[in-house]
Scaffold this motif. Structure first.
Motif, PDB file in Angstrom:
ATOM      1  N   GLY A   4      86.512  50.377  90.020  1.00  0.00           N
ATOM      2  CA  GLY A   4      87.432  49.251  89.515  1.00  0.00           C
ATOM      3  C   GLY A   4      86.935  48.448  88.726  1.00  0.00           C
ATOM      4  N   VAL A   5      85.916  49.072  87.717  1.00  0.00           N
ATOM      5  CA  VAL A   5      85.249  48.310  86.390  1.00  0.00           C
ATOM      6  C   VAL A   5      85.318  49.289  85.204  1.00  0.00           C
ATOM      7  N   PRO A   6      85.267  48.479  84.020  1.00  0.00           N
ATOM      8  CA  PRO A   6      85.153  49.248  82.731  1.00  0.00           C
ATOM      9  C   PRO A   6      84.100  50.119  82.910  1.00  0.00           C
ATOM     10  N   TRP A   7      84.126  51.448  82.453  1.00  0.00           N
ATOM     11  CA  TRP A   7      83.073  52.485  82.539  1.00  0.00           C
ATOM     12  C   TRP A   7      82.977  52.731  81.214  1.00  0.00           C
ATOM     13  N   LEU A   8      81.587  52.434  80.740  1.00  0.00           N
ATOM     14  CA  LEU A   8      81.046  52.910  79.478  1.00  0.00           C
ATOM     15  C   LEU A   8      80.275  54.282  79.407  1.00  0.00           C
ATOM     16  N   HIS A   9      80.219  55.170  78.362  1.00  0.00           N
ATOM     17  CA  HIS A   9      79.421  56.287  78.289  1.00  0.00           C
ATOM     18  C   HIS A   9      78.525  56.346  77.141  1.00  0.00           C
ATOM     19  N   VAL A  10      77.332  56.668  77.179  1.00  0.00           N
ATOM     20  CA  VAL A  10      76.573  57.583  75.875  1.00  0.00           C
ATOM     21  C   VAL A  10      76.476  59.114  76.362  1.00  0.00           C
ATOM     22  N   LEU A  32      85.785  61.131  76.528  1.00  0.00           N
ATOM     23  CA  LEU A  32      84.948  60.021  76.843  1.00  0.00           C
ATOM     24  C   LEU A  32      85.123  58.877  75.694  1.00  0.00           C
ATOM     25  N   GLY A  33      85.318  58.960  74.442  1.00  0.00           N
ATOM     26  CA  GLY A  33      85.585  58.236  73.549  1.00  0.00           C
ATOM     27  C   GLY A  33      84.403  58.148  72.330  1.00  0.00           C
ATOM     28  N   PRO A  34      83.984  56.948  72.000  1.00  0.00           N
ATOM     29  CA  PRO A  34      83.141  56.827  70.877  1.00  0.00           C
ATOM     30  C   PRO A  34      81.577  57.191  71.315  1.00  0.00           C
ATOM     31  N   ASP A  35      80.901  57.586  70.470  1.00  0.00           N
ATOM     32  CA  ASP A  35      79.440  57.984  70.644  1.00  0.00           C
ATOM     33  C   ASP A  35      78.461  56.659  69.936  1.00  0.00           C
ATOM     34  N   THR A  36      79.098  55.852  69.154  1.00  0.00           N
ATOM     35  CA  THR A  36      78.443  54.661  68.442  1.00  0.00           C
ATOM     36  C   THR A  36      79.486  53.468  68.711  1.00  0.00           C
ATOM     37  N   TYR A  37      79.097  52.407  69.285  1.00  0.00           N
ATOM     38  CA  TYR A  37      80.090  51.494  69.636  1.00  0.00           C
ATOM     39  C   TYR A  37      79.315  50.130  70.141  1.00  0.00           C
ATOM     40  N   ALA A  38      79.954  49.053  70.152  1.00  0.00           N
ATOM     41  CA  ALA A  38      79.352  47.886  70.688  1.00  0.00           C
ATOM     42  C   ALA A  38      80.298  47.272  71.655  1.00  0.00           C
ATOM     43  N   TRP A  39      79.777  46.585  72.896  1.00  0.00           N
ATOM     44  CA  TRP A  39      80.887  45.920  73.685  1.00  0.00           C
ATOM     45  C   TRP A  39      80.310  44.512  74.288  1.00  0.00           C
ATOM     46  N   GLU A  40      80.989  43.370  73.988  1.00  0.00           N
ATOM     47  CA  GLU A  40      80.279  42.257  74.234  1.00  0.00           C
ATOM     48  C   GLU A  40      81.175  41.433  75.423  1.00  0.00           C
ATOM     49  N   GLY A  61      76.109  51.195  72.633  1.00  0.00           N
ATOM     50  CA  GLY A  61      75.835  52.723  73.006  1.00  0.00           C
ATOM     51  C   GLY A  61      75.642  53.403  71.872  1.00  0.00           C
ATOM     52  N   LEU A  62      74.583  54.283  71.792  1.00  0.00           N
ATOM     53  CA  LEU A  62      74.075  55.099  70.642  1.00  0.00           C
ATOM     54  C   LEU A  62      74.030  56.523  71.235  1.00  0.00           C
ATOM     55  N   ASP A  63      74.493  57.398  70.406  1.00  0.00           N
ATOM     56  CA  ASP A  63      74.290  58.886  70.760  1.00  0.00           C
ATOM     57  C   ASP A  63      72.773  58.891  69.968  1.00  0.00           C
ATOM     58  N   ASP A  64      71.744  59.217  70.774  1.00  0.00           N
ATOM     59  CA  ASP A  64      70.638  59.493  69.859  1.00  0.00           C
ATOM     60  C   ASP A  64      69.925  61.089  70.075  1.00  0.00           C
ATOM     61  N   VAL A  65      70.951  61.747  70.431  1.00  0.00           N
ATOM     62  CA  VAL A  65      70.764  63.339  70.490  1.00  0.00           C
ATOM     63  C   VAL A  65      71.088  64.036  69.114  1.00  0.00           C
ATOM     64  N   LEU A 109      71.281  38.146  74.133  1.00  0.00           N
ATOM     65  CA  LEU A 109      70.638  39.418  74.732  1.00  0.00           C
ATOM     66  C   LEU A 109      71.233  40.551  74.242  1.00  0.00           C
ATOM     67  N   VAL A 110      70.528  41.540  73.607  1.00  0.00           N
ATOM     68  CA  VAL A 110      70.889  42.985  72.782  1.00  0.00           C
ATOM     69  C   VAL A 110      70.285  43.789  73.805  1.00  0.00           C
ATOM     70  N   VAL A 111      71.345  44.644  74.441  1.00  0.00           N
ATOM     71  CA  VAL A 111      70.919  45.963  75.268  1.00  0.00           C
ATOM     72  C   VAL A 111      71.333  47.081  74.593  1.00  0.00           C
ATOM     73  N   ILE A 112      70.432  48.013  74.423  1.00  0.00           N
ATOM     74  CA  ILE A 112      70.818  49.251  73.754  1.00  0.00           C
ATOM     75  C   ILE A 112      70.615  50.374  74.783  1.00  0.00           C
ATOM     76  N   GLY A 113      71.851  51.045  74.892  1.00  0.00           N
ATOM     77  CA  GLY A 113      72.086  52.226  76.020  1.00  0.00           C
ATOM     78  C   GLY A 113      71.691  53.384  74.974  1.00  0.00           C
ATOM     79  N   VAL A 114      70.973  54.549  75.409  1.00  0.00           N
ATOM     80  CA  VAL A 114      70.832  55.594  74.714  1.00  0.00           C
ATOM     81  C   VAL A 114      70.559  56.639  75.779  1.00  0.00           C
TER      82      VAL A 114
END
Length: 510
Positions: free
Chosen positions: A185-191, A215-223, A231-235, A269-274
C-alpha cells in the motif's frame, strides 16, 4: 498484398531504430479527486520538473512541458506535497514509454496526474530492499511469505524501494513481484541490477528493455518533504565480453544529475539509490569521483546500494576522493533473498538463507525527520524489531582453562564506530573487540553441511566470509561450575540493542 522485392530487401537491411515516446511534450495537472483523469476545473501545475533521463525541463504556468529531443521514456519528478497517481499494476504513474498505452484518444501524451497530499506526516519512513533475486515462482513465494506478508498492516512506511536484482535473469517474474510489493500500500520505486538486464541484449542501450516495460525509468528523482531520492542505473552492460558488466554511470546520467542537482536547495537531504556499491572494485573511478563532486555541496546526503549479499556501512573520506563535509555514508543493504534462498528450510518451508557475513535476510528501514536527519535500521525477515544481533558461544568450557574461547556478537547494523560490550552474570560491562573473521554460527552450518550425507536444503548455506560487524569477548573460566548468563549490548545509531546467551563451566574428567 505482395511486397515488391526491392522494398522487401530495403526493409530487411534497415537498421532497428528505437521508437521515440510521444511525450516530448505534455502536461502535469493537479488531480484533486484522485481518479487519474483530468476533469473540468483541475488546473495544470507550474514548476514541475520533467525529464527524459538526460535533460530536465520545468512546466509552464499551464502545467505544460516541452523536452528538446526524442526519448524512449519521459518521467515526471514527483514533488513534495503530492502523491503520484497509481498505474493499473499499483506502481506510481510517473513515466511514459514509447510503444505503451501512454497516449489519449487523440494520440496526445497522457497527462501526468499528481494528487494533493497536504497532511503528509512530518517523519518519513521508507522500506529499503535489496536483491529479492527470484529465479522461479517458488522464490517469489518465499519472498512474499518471508518478507512481504509479515509487513502488511504493520510497517508504518510511506514509501518503498528495491535496489536492483529484483529478479534473477527472469523478467517474466516482474508482475508477481510487483503484485507482492504494491500489496503493502505504498508507492514502490526500483533501480535495476545486473540480473535485471536482458540476457539477449546486444548493447548497454538495449539491456533494460524488460525492466523498462515493467518497472519504468532507470534514471529519475522523487521528492518528499524530508528528502530527495534519486534512482540511478549504475550497471554498464558489456554483452559478449568478460566481465559482462562494470559499475559506473553514463554521460547522459551526469547531464541529468548536473541539471537536477543544480536547481536543488543544498539544505535538502539527497539520497542516491543504486545497485552496484560505490566501493565495488569494478566501479569506474572517474565516474565515482564525478558523483562525489556533484554531491559535495550537500551537507546532508546518503547512498543506498545493494549487490553484495552482505550488509555493511562504508564511510567515504578524503582518501577515497570525497571532498565534502565530513564523510559520505553508504549503506550497503542486506539482501531480501539473503544467500539466494539457500540453507535449511524451517517449519514453514522457508530457507534460512543467512548471508555469508552472518546477517539473516531481511530489509532496511530508513527514517527521515523533517529537517533531513536520518536513521537506518535493519529488520530480520519475520523477526521482531529487537532482533539486532546474533550471539555465538561454546556450550561448555573446563573450569580453570586458559580463557582462549569467546562469545561472538554479530551486530547486523554495526560499523567501525559502534560500541559493543558484554558482561557475565550481571557483572561489570566489558568492551568487546571488533574482529574481521567469519561468523562462527555460520561456520557451524558449513560444518553441518560438510558432514551431512544428504543435502540439508535445496542449496547449502554459503561459505562463511569475514564479517564487517563481528565482535568478540573472552569468556571467563574462573567462575563456579555451572551455567552462566552472558549479556551483550550494542549502541547502534538507532538506539541500544541487546541479547543474551549462556554457557556452562565443568570440572575436567579423568
Amino acid at each position: 498484398m505482395r511486397t515488391p522485392l526491392l522494398a522487401a530487401l530495403l526493409l530487411a537491411i534497415a537498421p532497428v531504430v528505437a521508437v521515440a515516446s510521444p511525450c516530448q511534450q505534455g502536461s502535469v495537472f493537479e488531480d484533486r479527486n484522485g481518479n487519474g483523469r483530468r476533469d473540468a476545473g483541475e488546473r495544470g501545475l507550474a514548476g514541475i520538473r520533467v525529464s527524459d533521463g538526460t535533460q530536465v525541463v520545468v512546466t509552464d504556468r499551464e502545467g505544460r512541458f516541452q523536452l528538446p529531443g526524442e526519448a524512449a521514456m519521459v518521467t515526471v519528478v514527483k514533488p513534495a506535497g503530492y502523491r503520484a497517481a497509481a498505474r493499473a499494476d499499483g506502481l506510481p504513474d510517473i513515466w511514459r514509454q514509447a510503444g505503451q498505452a501512454d497516449t489519449d484518444a487523440a494520440g496526445a501524451c497522457r497527462a501526468f496526474a499528481l494528487v494533493p497530499e497536504p497532511r503528509a506526516p512530518q517523519t518519513l519512513k521508507a522500506l529499503v530492499m535489496a536483491d529479492s533475486q527470484t529465479a522461479s515462482q517458488l522464490d517469489v513465494d518465499y519472498f512474499r511469505r518471508d518478507i512481504i506478508e509479515p509487513l502488511r498492516g504493520r510497517h508504518g512506511a510511506q514509501l518503498g524501494m528495491t535496489l536492483g536484482d529484483i529478479t534473477n535473469d527472469d523478467p517474466s517474474l516482474y508482475p508477481a513481484l510487483v503484485a507482492a510489493t504494491t500489496s503493502l500500500g505504498v508507492p514502490w520505486l526500483h533501480v535495476p541490477g545486473n540480473h535485471d538486464m536482458d540476457v539477449d541484449a546486444t548493447s548497454d542501450a538495449d539491456s533494460l528493455r524488460s525492466y523498462h516495460r515493467h518497472l519504468g525509468p532507470d534514471t529519475y528523482a522523487w521528492e518528499e518533504r524530508q528528502m530527495v531520492f534519486i534512482g540511478l542505473d549504475d550497471v554498464i552492460a558489456r554483452p559478449g565480453t568478460k566481465p559482462a558488466y562494470v559499475a559506473g554511470l553514463r554521460e547522459e546520467q551526469f547531464t541529468f544529475l548536473e541539471q537536477y542537482l543544480g536547481g536543488l536547495d543544498d539544505s535538502r537531504l539527497v539520497v542516491i539509490g543504486v545497485h552496484m556499491p560505490l566501493f565495488d572494485p569494478s566501479f569506474r573511478p572517474a565516474d565515482r569521483q564525478r558523483l562525489f563532486d556533484l554531491l559535495a555541496r550537500f551537507p546532508k546526503r546518503l547512498v543506498l546500494s545493494a549487490h553484495t549479499h552482505q550488509q555493511q556501512h562504508v564511510f567515504h573520506d578524503v582518501a577515497a576522493g570525497w571532498k565534502g563535509e565530513g564523510r559520505l555514508h553508504e549503506y550497503n543493504v542486506g539482501a531480501a533473498c539473503g544467500a539466494f534462498w539457500s540453507g535449511v528450510k524451517d517449519a514453514q518451508g522457508i530457507p534460512d538463507t543467512t548471508m555469508s557475513d552472518g546477517t539473516p535476510n531481511g530489509h532496511g528501514l530508513l527514517t527521515v525527520q523533517a529537517d533531513g536527519r536520518y536513521m537506518l535500521e535493519y529488520r530480520v525477515a519475520r523477526g521482531e524489531a529487537s532482533e539486532q544481533m546474533r550471539l555465538h558461544a561454546p556450550r561448555v568450557l573446563r573450569r580453570g582453562a586458559y580463557p582462549a574461547w569467546g562469545v561472538y556478537a554479530n551486530v547486523f547494523m554495526g560499523h567501525e564506530d559502534t560500541e559493543v560490550e558484554f558482561r557475565v552474570d550481571g557483572g561489570p560491562w566489558t568492551p568487546m573487540k571488533k574482529v574481521l573473521r567469519p561468523d562462527p554460527w555460520l561456520l557451524a552450518q558449513n560444518v553441518a553441511d560438510d558432514t551431512s550425507a544428504v543435502l540439508r536444503g535445496y542449496d547449502r548455506s554459503p561459505e562463511a566470509s569475514p564479517s564487517s560487524h563481528l565482535w568478540r569477548g573472552a569468556l571467563p573460566t574462573t567462575l563456579e561450575v555451572g551455567e552462566h548468563v552472558v549479556e551483550v549490548r550494542a549502541r547502534l545509531d538507532s538506539g541500544q540493542a541487546g541479547a543474551q546467551t549462556r554457557y556452562a563451566l565443568q570440572h575436567a574428567g579423568p
